[in-house]
Write a protein that holds these residues in place. Structure first.
Motif, PDB file in Angstrom:
ATOM      1  N   ASN A   1       0.807  -1.223   0.000  1.00  0.00           N
ATOM      2  CA  ASN A   1       0.000   0.000   0.000  1.00  0.00           C
ATOM      3  C   ASN A   1       0.841   1.274   0.000  1.00  0.00           C
ATOM      4  O   ASN A   1       0.305   2.355  -0.207  1.00  0.00           O
ATOM      5  N   SER A   2       2.136   1.164   0.242  1.00  0.00           N
ATOM      6  CA  SER A   2       2.936   2.388   0.300  1.00  0.00           C
ATOM      7  C   SER A   2       4.249   2.317  -0.490  1.00  0.00           C
ATOM      8  O   SER A   2       4.855   3.359  -0.727  1.00  0.00           O
TER       9      SER A   2
ATOM     10  N   ILE B   1       0.946  -2.484 -10.007  1.00  0.00           N
ATOM     11  CA  ILE B   1       0.522  -2.489  -8.602  1.00  0.00           C
ATOM     12  C   ILE B   1       0.212  -1.066  -8.147  1.00  0.00           C
ATOM     13  O   ILE B   1      -0.818  -0.813  -7.518  1.00  0.00           O
TER      14      ILE B   1
ATOM     15  N   TYR C   1      -3.028   0.118  -9.814  1.00  0.00           N
ATOM     16  CA  TYR C   1      -4.178  -0.531  -9.185  1.00  0.00           C
ATOM     17  C   TYR C   1      -4.455   0.091  -7.819  1.00  0.00           C
ATOM     18  O   TYR C   1      -5.603   0.354  -7.460  1.00  0.00           O
ATOM     19  N   ARG C   2      -3.397   0.335  -7.075  1.00  0.00           N
ATOM     20  CA  ARG C   2      -3.511   0.867  -5.712  1.00  0.00           C
ATOM     21  C   ARG C   2      -4.143   2.264  -5.698  1.00  0.00           C
ATOM     22  O   ARG C   2      -4.807   2.631  -4.730  1.00  0.00           O
ATOM     23  N   LYS C   3      -3.958   3.028  -6.754  1.00  0.00           N
ATOM     24  CA  LYS C   3      -4.565   4.362  -6.816  1.00  0.00           C
ATOM     25  C   LYS C   3      -6.089   4.292  -6.820  1.00  0.00           C
ATOM     26  O   LYS C   3      -6.760   5.201  -6.339  1.00  0.00           O
TER      27      LYS C   3
ATOM     28  N   HIS D   1      -7.839   1.178  -5.894  1.00  0.00           N
ATOM     29  CA  HIS D   1      -8.288   0.182  -4.918  1.00  0.00           C
ATOM     30  C   HIS D   1      -7.205   0.017  -3.857  1.00  0.00           C
ATOM     31  O   HIS D   1      -6.090  -0.356  -4.175  1.00  0.00           O
ATOM     32  N   CYS D   2      -7.558   0.212  -2.643  1.00  0.00           N
ATOM     33  CA  CYS D   2      -6.611  -0.001  -1.554  1.00  0.00           C
ATOM     34  C   CYS D   2      -6.541  -1.503  -1.251  1.00  0.00           C
ATOM     35  O   CYS D   2      -7.558  -2.194  -1.292  1.00  0.00           O
ATOM     36  N   PHE D   3      -5.349  -2.010  -0.964  1.00  0.00           N
ATOM     37  CA  PHE D   3      -5.201  -3.416  -0.585  1.00  0.00           C
ATOM     38  C   PHE D   3      -5.551  -3.562   0.894  1.00  0.00           C
ATOM     39  O   PHE D   3      -4.849  -3.043   1.751  1.00  0.00           O
TER      40      PHE D   3
ATOM     41  N   ILE E   1      -3.567  -8.821  -3.921  1.00  0.00           N
ATOM     42  CA  ILE E   1      -2.592  -8.488  -4.964  1.00  0.00           C
ATOM     43  C   ILE E   1      -2.832  -9.304  -6.236  1.00  0.00           C
ATOM     44  O   ILE E   1      -2.453  -8.890  -7.318  1.00  0.00           O
TER      45      ILE E   1
ATOM     46  N   ALA F   1       0.189  -5.634   3.860  1.00  0.00           N
ATOM     47  CA  ALA F   1      -0.753  -4.611   3.410  1.00  0.00           C
ATOM     48  C   ALA F   1      -0.988  -3.680   4.602  1.00  0.00           C
ATOM     49  O   ALA F   1      -1.797  -3.968   5.475  1.00  0.00           O
TER      50      ALA F   1
ATOM     51  N   CYS G   1      -4.321   1.938   4.483  1.00  0.00           N
ATOM     52  CA  CYS G   1      -4.590   2.601   3.206  1.00  0.00           C
ATOM     53  C   CYS G   1      -4.323   4.088   3.323  1.00  0.00           C
ATOM     54  O   CYS G   1      -4.545   4.685   4.367  1.00  0.00           O
TER      55      CYS G   1
END
Length: 82
Positions: free
Chosen positions: A21-22, A42, A45-47, A49-51, A57, A77, A80
């Motif tokens: 996430n970071s 990754i 996607y993270r922008k 949807h937060c894991f 993943i 993870a 967020c």
């Protein structure tokens, strides 16, 4: 001195989990099986949807269950940042 810093960073990645996430592209690329393109996927996607957990993943295109099982212990993870 520059090489010493690189070696120390590499050692820290071996013993530390990467927060999906970071972590930035460079840090994600240190994971076995993740190159620049998958690392970028990754982050993209993270922008959106937060894991919430590491298992999510596999929702990233190009990353499957085999990758997850091989690398689960090296991933985490965190909270967020949305």
């Amino acid at each position: 001195m520059k090489y010493l810093v690189l070696v120390l960073m590499a050692v820290s990645f071996v013993f530390a989990s990467v927060d999906i996430n970071s972590a930035d592209v460079k840090e994600l690329s240190t994971i076995k099986g993740i190159g620049t393109k998958k690392a970028e996927a990754i982050v993209t996607y993270r922008k959106q949807h937060c894991f919430k957990k590491v298992d999510e993943i596999v929702n990233v295109k190009g990353i499957g269950k085999k990758f997850l099982e091989k690398n689960r212990k090296n991933l985490k993870a965190g909270s967020c940042k949305k």
